[in-house]
Design a protein around this motif. Structure first.
Motif, short mmCIF file in Angstrom:
data_model
loop_
_atom_site.label_atom_id
_atom_site.label_comp_id
_atom_site.label_asym_id
_atom_site.label_seq_id
_atom_site.Cartn_x
_atom_site.Cartn_y
_atom_site.Cartn_z
N ASP A 152 0.84 -1.40 -0.10
CA ASP A 152 -0.13 -0.04 -0.14
C ASP A 152 0.13 1.10 0.21
O ASP A 152 0.29 2.24 -0.79
CB ASP A 152 -0.79 0.34 0.80
CG ASP A 152 -2.24 -0.80 1.13
OD1 ASP A 152 -2.46 -1.78 -0.43
OD2 ASP A 152 -2.73 -1.68 2.17
N LEU A 153 2.10 1.21 0.46
CA LEU A 153 2.54 1.87 0.21
C LEU A 153 3.38 2.58 -0.47
O LEU A 153 3.53 3.26 -0.98
CB LEU A 153 3.91 1.94 2.01
CG LEU A 153 3.43 2.64 3.40
CD1 LEU A 153 4.65 2.24 3.90
CD2 LEU A 153 3.39 3.69 3.54
N ARG A 154 3.87 1.61 -1.37
CA ARG A 154 4.30 1.52 -2.77
C ARG A 154 3.08 1.70 -3.23
O ARG A 154 3.65 2.87 -4.55
CB ARG A 154 5.57 0.20 -3.00
CG ARG A 154 6.66 0.06 -2.58
CD ARG A 154 7.14 -0.84 -2.96
NE ARG A 154 7.29 -1.13 -4.32
CZ ARG A 154 8.42 -0.65 -5.32
NH1 ARG A 154 9.08 0.05 -4.81
NH2 ARG A 154 7.98 -1.18 -6.76
N LEU A 155 2.24 1.46 -3.88
CA LEU A 155 1.13 1.83 -4.49
C LEU A 155 1.05 4.02 -3.87
O LEU A 155 1.14 4.43 -5.08
CB LEU A 155 -0.12 1.70 -4.61
CG LEU A 155 -0.24 -0.29 -4.33
CD1 LEU A 155 -1.33 -0.42 -4.05
CD2 LEU A 155 0.25 -0.32 -6.35
N THR A 156 0.63 4.26 -2.97
CA THR A 156 0.54 5.54 -2.87
C THR A 156 1.76 7.17 -3.35
O THR A 156 1.35 7.74 -3.90
CB THR A 156 0.12 5.79 -1.76
OG1 THR A 156 1.22 5.36 -0.97
CG2 THR A 156 -1.42 5.53 -0.80
N LEU A 157 2.83 6.48 -3.39
CA LEU A 157 4.06 6.24 -3.04
C LEU A 157 4.17 7.18 -5.02
O LEU A 157 4.78 7.44 -5.03
CB LEU A 157 5.28 6.37 -2.50
CG LEU A 157 5.86 6.57 -0.89
CD1 LEU A 157 7.00 5.88 -1.13
CD2 LEU A 157 5.85 7.51 -1.19
N GLY A 158 4.15 5.69 -5.29
CA GLY A 158 4.03 5.56 -6.85
C GLY A 158 3.23 6.53 -8.01
O GLY A 158 3.58 7.27 -8.50
N VAL A 159 2.37 6.74 -6.49
CA VAL A 159 0.68 8.07 -7.31
C VAL A 159 1.81 9.14 -7.12
O VAL A 159 1.33 10.34 -7.98
CB VAL A 159 -0.33 8.05 -7.30
CG1 VAL A 159 -1.41 8.55 -7.01
CG2 VAL A 159 -0.97 6.54 -6.82
#
Length: 190
Positions: free
Chosen positions: A140-147
């Motif tokens: 989840d952290l990676r997904l949000t940082l990716g955005v």
């Protein structure tokens, strides 16, 4: 261990984190909990409210939340059609509350484990159930940082930013979280 996971046998893992790594990871996870928000019934977590709660029918306006809770139907590369939008809304209505609760619990689980270190560095040992919470929370952290970073498949220049670029710390966190995810998967597979 140098801030990456190692196998502890039997689907378990261990990681040694220094004080800075604990602080960064805890801060990111607390931000995740705040972004996801309280569950049905508010912070008190009224179990009866949660049991009968229905989720929203519209995708979140926040792009990071929209990435965590995407539409179930339709092709994001094509124009939205009313049938897919209605099906996605109905699906979201019955699943998003539980999905938010799981993502919130994953992030809180990581925060609680980090808090055991008392704000200092140390070694954390994760049993197989802990590993699943960590995998979900790291993803989840990676997904949000990716955005936030607008990561795409052909973003090689993103990894070569000069130190003066304001995005550099986020890119470093994104890469580190990826390494944590990868080594945790390898550790539990051993």
């Amino acid at each position: 261990m140098a801030g990456l996971f190692e196998s502890a046998g039997g689907g378990s893992a261990a990681i040694a984190l220094d004080e800075l790594e604990v602080s960064i990871l805890r801060s990111l996870e607390v931000g995740m909990v705040q972004m996801i928000g309280p569950g049905p019934g508010g912070d008190g977590g009224d179990p009866l409210a949660a049991l009968f709660a229905e989720g929203p029918t519209e995708a979140p306006a926040n792009p990071m939340l929209a990435r965590l809770f995407p539409d179930a139907y339709g092709d994001p590369a094509k124009p939205e059609d009313p049938e897919s939008r209605a099906a996605s809304g109905e699906f979201r209505r019955y699943t998003e509350v539980d999905l938010r609760a799981r993502k919130r619990e994953d992030a809180l689980h990581v925060v609680r484990m980090l808090d055991r270190l008392g704000g200092e560095g140390g070694v954390l040992k994760l049993d197989p159930a802990d590993c699943l919470h960590w995998l979900g929370a790291l993803n989840d952290l990676r997904l949000t940082l990716g955005v936030q970073l607008e990561v795409s498949e052909d973003d090689e220049e993103l990894y070569e930013l000069p130190d003066e670029d304001d995005r550099k710390p986020l890119v470093m966190a994104y890469v580190w979280l990826g390494a944590l995810q990868e080594t945790l998967l390898e550790a539990i597979a051993d």
